[in-house]
Design a protein around this motif. Structure first.
Motif, mmCIF file in Angstrom:
data_model
loop_
_atom_site.group_PDB
_atom_site.id
_atom_site.type_symbol
_atom_site.label_atom_id
_atom_site.label_comp_id
_atom_site.label_asym_id
_atom_site.label_seq_id
_atom_site.Cartn_x
_atom_site.Cartn_y
_atom_site.Cartn_z
ATOM 1 N N ARG A 97 -8.131 -12.726 -4.966
ATOM 2 C CA ARG A 97 -7.237 -13.693 -5.615
ATOM 3 C C ARG A 97 -6.764 -13.170 -6.956
ATOM 4 N N ALA A 98 -7.670 -12.499 -7.684
ATOM 5 C CA ALA A 98 -7.298 -11.951 -8.989
ATOM 6 C C ALA A 98 -6.192 -10.914 -8.840
ATOM 7 N N PHE A 99 -6.285 -10.066 -7.816
ATOM 8 C CA PHE A 99 -5.195 -9.115 -7.564
ATOM 9 C C PHE A 99 -3.904 -9.846 -7.219
ATOM 10 N N ASP A 100 -4.022 -10.886 -6.390
ATOM 11 C CA ASP A 100 -2.834 -11.668 -6.036
ATOM 12 C C ASP A 100 -2.217 -12.324 -7.271
ATOM 13 N N GLU A 101 -3.064 -12.878 -8.141
ATOM 14 C CA GLU A 101 -2.591 -13.655 -9.281
ATOM 15 C C GLU A 101 -2.072 -12.798 -10.426
ATOM 16 N N LYS A 102 -2.464 -11.528 -10.469
ATOM 17 C CA LYS A 102 -1.996 -10.699 -11.578
ATOM 18 C C LYS A 102 -1.303 -9.432 -11.093
ATOM 19 N N PHE A 103 -2.016 -8.544 -10.411
ATOM 20 C CA PHE A 103 -1.422 -7.271 -10.020
ATOM 21 C C PHE A 103 -0.197 -7.457 -9.126
ATOM 22 N N TRP A 104 -0.376 -8.111 -7.980
ATOM 23 C CA TRP A 104 0.738 -8.265 -7.052
ATOM 24 C C TRP A 104 1.830 -9.153 -7.625
ATOM 25 N N LEU A 105 1.428 -10.152 -8.416
ATOM 26 C CA LEU A 105 2.415 -11.041 -9.032
ATOM 27 C C LEU A 105 3.319 -10.264 -9.993
ATOM 28 N N HIS A 106 2.717 -9.412 -10.823
ATOM 29 C CA HIS A 106 3.503 -8.613 -11.760
ATOM 30 C C HIS A 106 4.492 -7.710 -11.025
ATOM 31 N N LEU A 107 4.010 -7.062 -9.963
ATOM 32 C CA LEU A 107 4.886 -6.133 -9.253
ATOM 33 C C LEU A 107 6.020 -6.863 -8.546
ATOM 34 N N GLY A 108 5.723 -8.000 -7.935
ATOM 35 C CA GLY A 108 6.759 -8.768 -7.259
ATOM 36 C C GLY A 108 7.831 -9.259 -8.213
ATOM 37 N N VAL A 109 7.401 -9.769 -9.369
ATOM 38 C CA VAL A 109 8.372 -10.244 -10.366
ATOM 39 C C VAL A 109 9.212 -9.087 -10.892
ATOM 40 N N LEU A 110 8.568 -7.957 -11.166
ATOM 41 C CA LEU A 110 9.322 -6.821 -11.689
ATOM 42 C C LEU A 110 10.360 -6.336 -10.679
ATOM 43 N N GLN A 111 10.008 -6.252 -9.415
ATOM 44 C CA GLN A 111 10.983 -5.849 -8.403
ATOM 45 C C GLN A 111 12.181 -6.789 -8.389
ATOM 46 N N ALA A 112 11.906 -8.089 -8.435
ATOM 47 C CA ALA A 112 12.991 -9.069 -8.408
ATOM 48 C C ALA A 112 13.854 -8.995 -9.665
ATOM 49 N N LEU A 139 -12.438 -7.135 -13.214
ATOM 50 C CA LEU A 139 -11.333 -7.211 -14.165
ATOM 51 C C LEU A 139 -10.774 -5.824 -14.453
ATOM 52 N N ALA A 140 -11.664 -4.831 -14.548
ATOM 53 C CA ALA A 140 -11.224 -3.455 -14.787
ATOM 54 C C ALA A 140 -10.351 -2.969 -13.642
ATOM 55 N N ALA A 141 -10.710 -3.339 -12.419
ATOM 56 C CA ALA A 141 -9.923 -2.900 -11.263
ATOM 57 C C ALA A 141 -8.512 -3.470 -11.312
ATOM 58 N N VAL A 142 -8.381 -4.753 -11.609
ATOM 59 C CA VAL A 142 -7.060 -5.398 -11.640
ATOM 60 C C VAL A 142 -6.204 -4.825 -12.757
ATOM 61 N N ASN A 143 -6.747 -4.822 -13.961
ATOM 62 C CA ASN A 143 -5.952 -4.361 -15.105
ATOM 63 C C ASN A 143 -5.753 -2.856 -15.091
ATOM 64 N N GLY A 144 -6.777 -2.125 -14.601
ATOM 65 C CA GLY A 144 -6.630 -0.683 -14.495
ATOM 66 C C GLY A 144 -5.551 -0.286 -13.515
ATOM 67 N N ALA A 145 -5.402 -1.056 -12.426
ATOM 68 C CA ALA A 145 -4.350 -0.769 -11.450
ATOM 69 C C ALA A 145 -2.977 -0.901 -12.089
ATOM 70 N N LEU A 146 -2.791 -1.929 -12.894
ATOM 71 C CA LEU A 146 -1.511 -2.088 -13.585
ATOM 72 C C LEU A 146 -1.279 -0.960 -14.583
ATOM 73 N N GLU A 147 -2.304 -0.649 -15.360
ATOM 74 C CA GLU A 147 -2.136 0.395 -16.378
ATOM 75 C C GLU A 147 -1.850 1.753 -15.744
ATOM 76 N N ALA A 148 -2.413 2.014 -14.570
ATOM 77 C CA ALA A 148 -2.182 3.297 -13.900
ATOM 78 C C ALA A 148 -0.730 3.460 -13.483
ATOM 79 N N MET A 149 -0.009 2.361 -13.329
ATOM 80 C CA MET A 149 1.382 2.424 -12.885
ATOM 81 C C MET A 149 2.368 2.597 -14.021
ATOM 82 N N VAL A 150 1.923 2.402 -15.272
ATOM 83 C CA VAL A 150 2.850 2.402 -16.406
ATOM 84 C C VAL A 150 3.589 3.733 -16.526
ATOM 85 N N GLY A 151 2.864 4.849 -16.497
ATOM 86 C CA GLY A 151 3.502 6.154 -16.628
ATOM 87 C C GLY A 151 4.480 6.459 -15.504
#
Length: 233
Positions: A97-112, A139-151
Protein backbone atom coordinates in the motif's frame (compact mmCIF):
# COMPACT_ATOMS: atom_id res chain seq x y z
CA UNK A 1 11.65 35.42 -8.39
CA UNK A 2 10.06 35.96 -11.78
CA UNK A 3 6.34 35.24 -12.03
CA UNK A 4 5.84 31.47 -12.00
CA UNK A 5 2.87 29.13 -12.02
CA UNK A 6 3.39 26.31 -9.52
CA UNK A 7 1.36 23.15 -8.93
CA UNK A 8 1.73 21.43 -5.56
CA UNK A 9 0.09 18.03 -5.35
CA UNK A 10 -0.52 17.34 -1.68
CA UNK A 11 -0.46 21.02 -0.77
CA UNK A 12 -3.12 21.13 1.91
CA UNK A 13 -0.92 20.73 4.98
CA UNK A 14 2.58 20.20 6.29
CA UNK A 15 5.45 20.58 3.83
CA UNK A 16 3.14 21.09 0.86
CA UNK A 17 1.27 23.94 2.55
CA UNK A 18 4.50 25.60 3.74
CA UNK A 19 5.89 25.37 0.21
CA UNK A 20 2.73 26.91 -1.24
CA UNK A 21 2.94 29.81 1.22
CA UNK A 22 6.61 30.45 0.42
CA UNK A 23 6.10 30.38 -3.33
CA UNK A 24 3.14 32.76 -2.99
CA UNK A 25 5.11 35.10 -0.74
CA UNK A 26 7.76 35.31 -3.44
CA UNK A 27 5.27 36.22 -6.14
CA UNK A 28 4.29 32.90 -7.71
CA UNK A 29 0.78 31.87 -8.67
CA UNK A 30 0.16 28.60 -6.85
CA UNK A 31 -2.37 25.81 -7.34
CA UNK A 32 -2.64 23.22 -4.56
CA UNK A 33 -4.48 19.90 -4.64
CA UNK A 34 -5.49 17.42 -1.99
CA UNK A 35 -8.36 15.34 -0.66
CA UNK A 36 -9.13 17.27 2.55
CA UNK A 37 -11.30 20.28 1.71
CA UNK A 38 -10.88 21.85 5.15
CA UNK A 39 -7.08 21.74 4.94
CA UNK A 40 -7.15 23.07 1.38
CA UNK A 41 -9.39 25.96 2.43
CA UNK A 42 -7.08 26.80 5.33
CA UNK A 43 -4.07 26.96 2.99
CA UNK A 44 -5.73 28.81 0.09
CA UNK A 45 -5.21 32.55 -0.20
CA UNK A 46 -4.85 35.50 -2.53
CA UNK A 47 -2.23 33.79 -4.69
CA UNK A 48 -3.02 30.18 -3.75
CA UNK A 49 -5.91 28.41 -5.51
CA UNK A 50 -7.14 25.12 -4.06
CA UNK A 51 -8.54 22.24 -6.11
CA UNK A 52 -9.89 19.12 -4.45
CA UNK A 53 -8.32 16.13 -6.17
CA UNK A 54 -7.73 12.52 -5.16
CA UNK A 55 -4.45 11.69 -6.87
CA UNK A 56 -5.18 7.98 -6.40
CA UNK A 57 -8.12 8.19 -8.83
CA UNK A 58 -6.69 7.95 -12.34
CA UNK A 59 -9.74 9.51 -14.00
CA UNK A 60 -9.56 12.53 -11.69
CA UNK A 61 -5.88 13.05 -12.48
CA UNK A 62 -6.46 12.66 -16.22
CA UNK A 63 -9.32 15.15 -16.12
CA UNK A 64 -7.25 17.63 -14.11
CA UNK A 65 -4.50 17.73 -16.73
CA UNK A 66 -6.88 17.58 -19.70
CA UNK A 67 -7.21 21.37 -19.82
CA UNK A 68 -4.74 23.78 -21.36
CA UNK A 69 -3.21 25.06 -18.09
CA UNK A 70 0.58 24.90 -17.98
CA UNK A 71 2.89 24.99 -14.98
CA UNK A 72 6.47 26.11 -14.52
CA UNK A 73 6.98 23.84 -11.54
CA UNK A 74 5.41 20.66 -10.17
CA UNK A 75 5.97 19.69 -6.53
CA UNK A 76 4.92 16.17 -5.58
CA UNK A 77 4.24 16.17 -1.85
CA UNK A 78 1.98 13.11 -1.81
CA UNK A 79 2.63 10.85 1.17
CA UNK A 80 1.33 7.61 2.61
CA UNK A 81 1.44 6.40 6.19
CA UNK A 82 2.33 2.73 5.85
CA UNK A 83 5.63 0.87 5.63
CA UNK A 84 7.27 1.48 9.01
CA UNK A 85 8.17 -1.11 11.61
CA UNK A 86 10.69 -3.86 12.43
CA UNK A 87 11.37 -6.01 9.39
CA UNK A 88 10.65 -9.35 11.10
CA UNK A 89 7.06 -8.21 11.72
CA UNK A 90 6.69 -5.86 8.76
CA UNK A 91 3.21 -5.90 7.25
CA UNK A 92 4.08 -6.62 3.62
CA UNK A 93 0.54 -5.86 2.49
CA UNK A 94 0.96 -2.48 4.19
CA UNK A 95 4.26 -1.98 2.40
CA UNK A 96 2.56 -2.68 -0.92
CA UNK A 97 0.00 0.00 0.00
CA UNK A 98 2.87 2.36 0.80
CA UNK A 99 4.27 1.84 -2.70
CA UNK A 100 0.80 2.42 -4.14
CA UNK A 101 0.25 5.55 -2.04
CA UNK A 102 3.60 7.17 -2.75
CA UNK A 103 5.87 5.59 -5.37
CA UNK A 104 3.27 4.59 -7.96
CA UNK A 105 1.16 7.65 -7.21
CA UNK A 106 4.08 10.00 -7.89
CA UNK A 107 4.93 8.28 -11.16
CA UNK A 108 1.34 8.22 -12.39
CA UNK A 109 0.82 11.91 -11.64
CA UNK A 110 4.12 12.86 -13.27
CA UNK A 111 3.26 10.95 -16.45
CA UNK A 112 -0.10 12.69 -16.65
CA UNK A 113 1.44 16.09 -15.94
CA UNK A 114 4.34 15.96 -18.42
CA UNK A 115 2.54 17.66 -21.33
CA UNK A 116 1.70 20.60 -19.03
CA UNK A 117 5.16 21.15 -17.51
CA UNK A 118 7.81 23.57 -18.73
CA UNK A 119 10.31 23.98 -15.90
CA UNK A 120 10.88 21.58 -13.02
CA UNK A 121 9.65 18.63 -11.00
CA UNK A 122 10.50 18.20 -7.32
CA UNK A 123 9.73 15.02 -5.40
CA UNK A 124 9.42 15.09 -1.62
CA UNK A 125 11.05 11.87 -0.42
CA UNK A 126 12.50 11.17 3.04
CA UNK A 127 15.86 10.63 4.70
CA UNK A 128 14.77 7.09 5.55
CA UNK A 129 15.98 6.26 2.03
CA UNK A 130 19.60 6.53 3.19
CA UNK A 131 19.68 6.84 6.99
CA UNK A 132 19.84 3.07 7.68
CA UNK A 133 17.77 3.35 10.86
CA UNK A 134 16.24 0.24 12.42
CA UNK A 135 12.55 -0.09 11.73
CA UNK A 136 12.64 1.90 8.50
CA UNK A 137 13.47 -0.72 5.87
CA UNK A 138 10.02 -0.41 4.30
CA UNK A 139 10.12 3.37 4.25
CA UNK A 140 13.65 3.22 2.83
CA UNK A 141 12.43 1.00 0.00
CA UNK A 142 9.63 3.38 -1.01
CA UNK A 143 11.60 6.60 -0.79
CA UNK A 144 14.79 5.03 -2.10
CA UNK A 145 12.94 3.86 -5.21
CA UNK A 146 11.86 7.42 -5.93
CA UNK A 147 15.30 8.86 -5.26
CA UNK A 148 16.91 6.28 -7.57
CA UNK A 149 14.82 7.62 -10.45
CA UNK A 150 15.79 11.29 -10.03
CA UNK A 151 19.02 11.12 -12.05
CA UNK A 152 17.67 9.05 -14.95
CA UNK A 153 14.55 11.22 -15.16
CA UNK A 154 16.63 14.40 -15.16
CA UNK A 155 18.57 13.04 -18.12
CA UNK A 156 15.59 11.66 -20.02
CA UNK A 157 13.18 14.56 -19.47
CA UNK A 158 15.66 17.42 -20.04
CA UNK A 159 15.32 20.35 -20.40
CA UNK A 160 12.73 19.71 -17.68
CA UNK A 161 14.69 19.67 -14.43
CA UNK A 162 14.05 16.87 -11.92
CA UNK A 163 15.15 16.93 -8.27
CA UNK A 164 14.09 15.57 -4.90
CA UNK A 165 14.13 17.10 -1.44
CA UNK A 166 14.72 14.51 1.27
CA UNK A 167 13.55 15.68 4.74
CA UNK A 168 14.49 14.18 8.05
CA UNK A 169 12.10 14.22 11.02
CA UNK A 170 9.79 17.21 10.52
CA UNK A 171 6.84 18.23 12.69
CA UNK A 172 3.96 17.67 10.27
CA UNK A 173 0.57 15.91 10.41
CA UNK A 174 2.33 12.75 9.11
CA UNK A 175 3.06 11.98 12.77
CA UNK A 176 -0.49 12.57 14.05
CA UNK A 177 -1.14 8.82 14.22
CA UNK A 178 1.10 8.65 17.30
CA UNK A 179 -0.30 9.58 20.73
CA UNK A 180 0.80 13.13 21.59
CA UNK A 181 3.06 12.11 24.48
CA UNK A 182 4.85 9.47 22.39
CA UNK A 183 5.22 11.89 19.50
CA UNK A 184 6.74 14.63 21.64
CA UNK A 185 9.09 12.18 23.37
CA UNK A 186 10.26 10.88 19.98
CA UNK A 187 10.78 14.43 18.70
CA UNK A 188 12.83 15.33 21.79
CA UNK A 189 14.97 12.19 21.57
CA UNK A 190 15.65 12.75 17.90
CA UNK A 191 16.43 16.45 18.37
CA UNK A 192 18.99 15.66 21.06
CA UNK A 193 21.00 13.58 18.58
CA UNK A 194 21.11 16.16 15.80
CA UNK A 195 23.84 18.79 15.41
CA UNK A 196 21.18 21.50 14.97
CA UNK A 197 19.54 20.52 18.26
CA UNK A 198 15.95 20.44 16.99
CA UNK A 199 13.66 18.61 14.62
CA UNK A 200 12.63 20.16 11.35
CA UNK A 201 9.84 22.58 10.55
CA UNK A 202 7.87 22.48 7.28
CA UNK A 203 9.33 25.89 6.43
CA UNK A 204 12.86 24.44 6.50
CA UNK A 205 11.93 21.97 3.79
CA UNK A 206 9.94 24.55 1.82
CA UNK A 207 13.08 26.68 1.39
CA UNK A 208 14.88 23.73 -0.20
CA UNK A 209 11.93 22.92 -2.47
CA UNK A 210 11.75 26.48 -3.77
CA UNK A 211 15.51 26.41 -4.39
CA UNK A 212 15.31 23.11 -6.29
CA UNK A 213 12.39 24.35 -8.38
CA UNK A 214 13.77 27.76 -9.27
CA UNK A 215 17.53 27.29 -9.57
CA UNK A 216 18.03 26.74 -13.27
CA UNK A 217 21.45 25.12 -12.79
CA UNK A 218 20.27 22.36 -10.45
CA UNK A 219 18.95 19.05 -11.75
CA UNK A 220 19.28 15.36 -10.94
CA UNK A 221 19.92 16.10 -7.26
CA UNK A 222 18.57 14.72 -3.98
CA UNK A 223 18.82 17.57 -1.48
CA UNK A 224 18.95 16.42 2.16
CA UNK A 225 17.22 18.67 4.72
CA UNK A 226 17.65 16.65 7.89
CA UNK A 227 19.43 18.68 10.55
CA UNK A 228 22.68 16.78 10.09
CA UNK A 229 21.19 13.30 10.48
CA UNK A 230 24.06 11.70 8.60
CA UNK A 231 26.51 13.27 11.07
CA UNK A 232 24.73 12.14 14.21
CA UNK A 233 26.21 9.23 16.14
Amino acid sequence: MTARRVLIMGGGSGIGAATAALFAARGAEVVITGRDEARLAATAGEKITARRLDAAVDDDVTAFFAGDAEYDDLVLALSGGAGAGPFADLDLAGLRRAFDEKFWLHLGVLQAALPRLRGSVTFITASSARAALAGTAGLAAVNGALEAMVGPLATELAPLRVNAVSPGVVATPWWDGLPADQREAMFAEHAAKLPVGRIGRPEDVAEAVVFAATNGFTTGQVIAVNGGLSLAS
